[in-house]
Enzyme design. Structure first.
Site, PDB file in Angstrom:
ATOM      1  N   GLU A  70       9.124  -3.401  40.854  1.00 13.02           N
ATOM      2  CA  GLU A  70       8.938  -2.096  39.917  1.00 13.02           C
ATOM      3  C   GLU A  70      10.138  -1.877  39.156  1.00 13.02           C
ATOM      4  O   GLU A  70      10.225  -2.491  38.276  1.00 13.02           O
ATOM      5  CB  GLU A  70       8.275  -1.027  40.744  1.00 13.02           C
ATOM      6  N   THR A  77      10.499  -5.915  35.284  1.00 11.99           N
ATOM      7  CA  THR A  77       9.931  -6.903  36.326  1.00 11.99           C
ATOM      8  C   THR A  77      10.468  -8.235  35.505  1.00 11.99           C
ATOM      9  O   THR A  77      11.233  -8.528  34.773  1.00 11.99           O
ATOM     10  CB  THR A  77       8.918  -6.954  36.946  1.00 11.99           C
ATOM     11  N   GLU A 111       6.910   0.154  44.293  1.00  5.81           N
ATOM     12  CA  GLU A 111       5.954  -0.096  43.539  1.00  5.81           C
ATOM     13  C   GLU A 111       4.925   0.845  43.478  1.00  5.81           C
ATOM     14  O   GLU A 111       4.032   1.186  42.772  1.00  5.81           O
ATOM     15  CB  GLU A 111       5.295  -1.434  43.949  1.00  5.81           C
ATOM     16  N   THR A 166       7.524  -8.781  40.739  1.00  9.24           N
ATOM     17  CA  THR A 166       8.276  -7.371  40.419  1.00  9.24           C
ATOM     18  C   THR A 166       8.817  -6.770  41.666  1.00  9.24           C
ATOM     19  O   THR A 166       8.134  -7.084  42.972  1.00  9.24           O
ATOM     20  CB  THR A 166       7.106  -6.620  39.569  1.00  9.24           C
ATOM     21  N   ARG A 198       0.014  -7.976  45.093  1.00  4.07           N
ATOM     22  CA  ARG A 198       0.324  -6.712  44.837  1.00  4.07           C
ATOM     23  C   ARG A 198       0.785  -5.899  46.106  1.00  4.07           C
ATOM     24  O   ARG A 198       0.174  -6.335  47.328  1.00  4.07           O
ATOM     25  CB  ARG A 198      -0.768  -5.859  44.141  1.00  4.07           C
TER      26      ARG A 198
HETATM   27  N1  GLU Z   1       5.337  -2.173  38.023  1.00  5.55           N
HETATM   28  C1  GLU Z   1       4.811  -2.712  36.911  1.00  5.55           C
HETATM   29  C2  GLU Z   1       3.290  -3.122  36.850  1.00  5.55           C
HETATM   30  O1  GLU Z   1       2.964  -3.759  37.814  1.00  5.55           O
HETATM   31  C3  GLU Z   1       5.659  -3.771  36.681  1.00  5.55           C
HETATM   32  C4  GLU Z   1       6.927  -3.581  36.469  1.00  5.55           C
HETATM   33  C5  GLU Z   1       7.458  -3.933  34.989  1.00  5.55           C
HETATM   34  O2  GLU Z   1       7.306  -5.035  34.633  1.00  5.55           O
HETATM   35  O3  GLU Z   1       7.987  -3.095  34.290  1.00  5.55           O
HETATM   36  O4  GLU Z   1       2.570  -2.882  35.861  1.00  5.55           O
END
Ligand code: GLU
Length: 602
Positions: A431, A411, A450, A429, A113
């Site tokens: 984001e 993502t 993110e 991802t 992450r």
């Molecule tokens: N930022 C999202 C998360 O970590 C992922 C982005 C997405 O898949 O839409 O939950």
């Protein structure tokens, strides 16, 4: 209830074989342009890859053909997705990697992450004590976290891979240099981002050739990214965490290179070379949930994926979903999601900063205490108050209800297996689609946004929010790369999807479609989706929105909004005798790409 699924699963495997007949594995990505053929299902021997994109799946298959393992193939596929799906994934982002090791029959995970700068505090997105507009935060240096993707690739290859980084990056480097064929989804995603891309010369030059989104069928090249991959391959990911690429990232975040004529105000971020040098992936135990005699493994916090999917499965385990009407099945699935999200909102954040009761959230005792809230004839209302996993009380609640805070989407997810039986489920991802919109000049990749996955402020100041920003903290994710094992610890399937917070519901719905409702994997993925996240309304895809089920569920008190498309899942299923099935979307995002090294019909 514990009901072994082994017999049912072997029938499913047989059905899957029938579905898979006719699926072919296109050749590995050709050196110049030209899109490999796309199929949502493939069956055969020698290993499989499923992703949203045919070039990316082909990159993984190429590595498998040359003797690489599932980890090598997953990194190759991810790097290729950085070329063809640059708005969803790339070295400017992060992700979560789940790996099944066939030799030890055990599951391992990497948390890659993005992290907040060491200078961040809970006021990161506040000005004059008030949250800044969400869209302003998205397109800014403020929302850029230290990328975790290159470190994830290195950690995965060091721990379980069999090829050097340079070798597995080669197909992606070639793809970036020679270009890929623009499809409708890519053009549309570019058009959706054109307004902000045009304000950043480096993004406009790359993604708006001639000032407009590239035409469908044209070839898009990214020589800067080819050079970045080459540099990472030759000198290792240290060139990003401690070298020239890192310096360029820091400069870009601190002084976003916006076109001075654009009039756009872009807030800078405060990322430093120290932040990059301090970045580490985290190797930690997976979450594990026992569901109908199977082991469901996923990612532990900082993602809320494993604990929330697991809690909802535990809640559903008391219902025989195989026997329920479609309406009652959806009702129970919606309610289990609602409860899971109420508890996620209260309890899950970065465990380095928050005391997250992950084990207790996954206990059957807690799930039972929450399942007793579900009534056959009446929907619960949201926001529903969380329970207290440390002190489960039947039908009791542990705190005040707070609404679920907003998170953006999208993502990409990939799944791979090799001839030795190793499996990878990996979601990566940047984001939102297009991330921050800011390309690092001369490097060919977009920076993530993110950090907008943090709550900007608590939804209710009276309720503790475990997901406020902090120094070096990881924003809570919903990413849920999942691997299911049978009682002998052999893989049954692996699965995942993009979609922000809908990731959790899509994984849950697809798992129950497959494990309980008897659907072949490709049908379980294609089935129309509903997503409830402790909100007043449940989102429905058009096929459910237009179905009589909507009114029937409405009579139980459910309210709905329409969502044109939820998620873009991929999965693999072990069929036995060294055979695998790969499955992807049939329609969403223009359909995904499943490939196998040696298809059955060749
Ligand atoms: N930022 C999202 C998360 O970590 C992922 C982005 C997405 O898949 O839409 O939950």
């Amino acid at each position: 209830m514990r009901r072994p699924l082994a017999r049912k699963l072997s029938l499913l495997a047989a059905a899957a074989t029938l579905v898979g007949i006719g699926a072919t594995a296109p050749p590995a990505a050709p050196d110049t342009g030209g899109e490999p053929e796309k199929s949502p299902v493939a069956v055969g021997h020698g290993g499989v890859v499923a992703s949203v994109d045919a070039d990316a799946s082909a990159a993984g298959i190429e590595v498998l053909r040359k003797g690489g393992n599932a980890v090598d193939a997953a990194v190759a596929t991810a790097a290729a997705l950085g070329v063809t799906e640059p708005y969803s994934a790339g070295v400017g982002g992060g992700g979560y990697f789940v790996y099944y090791d066939a030799r030890t029959r055990s599951v391992h995970t990497l948390d890659g992450r993005e992290t907040a700068p060491l200078s961040a505090d809970k006021g990161l997105f506040l000005e004059d004590g008030k949250p800044i507009p969400f869209d302003d935060a998205v397109t800014s240096g403020l929302s850029v976290g230290t990328p975790g993707t290159p470190a994830t690739w290195r950690s995965a290859l060091d721990a379980w891979g069999s090829r050097p980084l340079g070798a597995v990056l080669r197909p992606a480097e070639r793809l970036a240099r020679h270009g890929f064929t623009v499809d409708k989804t890519f053009r549309q995603q570019t058009a959706d981002n054109a307004d902000r891309f045009k304000d950043f010369p480096a993004s406009a030059e790359l993604f708006l050739p001639g000032g407009a989104p590239p035409a469908v069928g044209s070839t898009l090249k990214n020589p800067d990214l080819a050079r970045t991959y080459r540099e990472l391959g030759r000198h290792g990911v240290e060139s990003l965490y401690r070298g020239g690429i890192g310096k360029d990232i820091v400069r870009t975040v601190n002084k976003p290179p916006v076109d001075p004529d654009s009039g756009r105000t872009v807030r800078p971020g405060a990322l430093t070379t120290k932040d990059l040098a301090a970045y580490r992936t985290k190797r930690q135990a997976p979450t594990r949930t026992s569901y109908r005699g199977l082991g469901v493994y996923s990612i532990a916090p900082s993602s809320s994926g494993g604990t929330t999917v697991g809690e909802a499965l535990n809640i559903l385990e008391g219902s025989d979903l195989a026997k329920l009407s479609e309406e009652q099945y959806l009702h129970r699935y919606i309610e289990a999601s609602r409860i899971g999200f109420a508890d996620r909102g209260r309890w899950v954040g970065d465990p380095a900063f928050e005391d997250v009761p992950a084990k207790e959230l996954l206990s059957q005792r807690f799930a039972d205490s929450r399942a007793c809230l579900i009534k056959d004839d009446k929907a619960l209302s949201s926001p529903l108050a969380p329970g207290d996993p440390r002190h489960p009380a039947d039908c009791g609640t542990g705190d005040k209800a707070a609404p679920t805070t907003y998170e953006g989407e999208n993502t990409t997810h990939l799944t791979a297996a090799d001839k030795w039986g190793n499996v990878v489920s990996y979601t990566l991802t940047i984001e939102q689609t297009g991330g921050s919109g800011i390309t690092v000049p001369g490097r060919g990749f977009l920076l993530n946004n993110e950090l907008t996955d943090f709550s900007f402020a608590p939804a209710d100041p009276a309720v503790h929010d475990p997901n406020l920003p902090g120094p070096g903290k990881r924003p809570r994710s919903s990413i849920s790369p999942t691997i299911v094992l049978d009682a002998q610890h052999r893989p049954v399937l692996a699965l995942g999807t993009p979609g922000g917070a809908t990731i959790i519901t899509t994984v849950l719905q697809t798992l129950t479609n497959f494990l309980d409702r008897g659907m072949p994997l490709v049908d379980a993925i294609a089935a129309p989706r509903a997503s409830q996240r402790n909100q007043a309304t449940t989102e429905l895809e058009p096929a459910l929105w237009n179905s009589p089920l909507k009114d029937r569920l409405g009579q139980l008190g459910h309210a709905f909004t329409q969502n044109p498309e939820i998620g873009a899942a991929t999965g693999v299923q072990r069929l036995g005798d060294g055979r695998w099935l790969a499955a992807a979307e049939t329609e969403r995002r223009g359909g995904g790409s499943a490939m196998v090294v040696r298809p059955d019909n060749r």
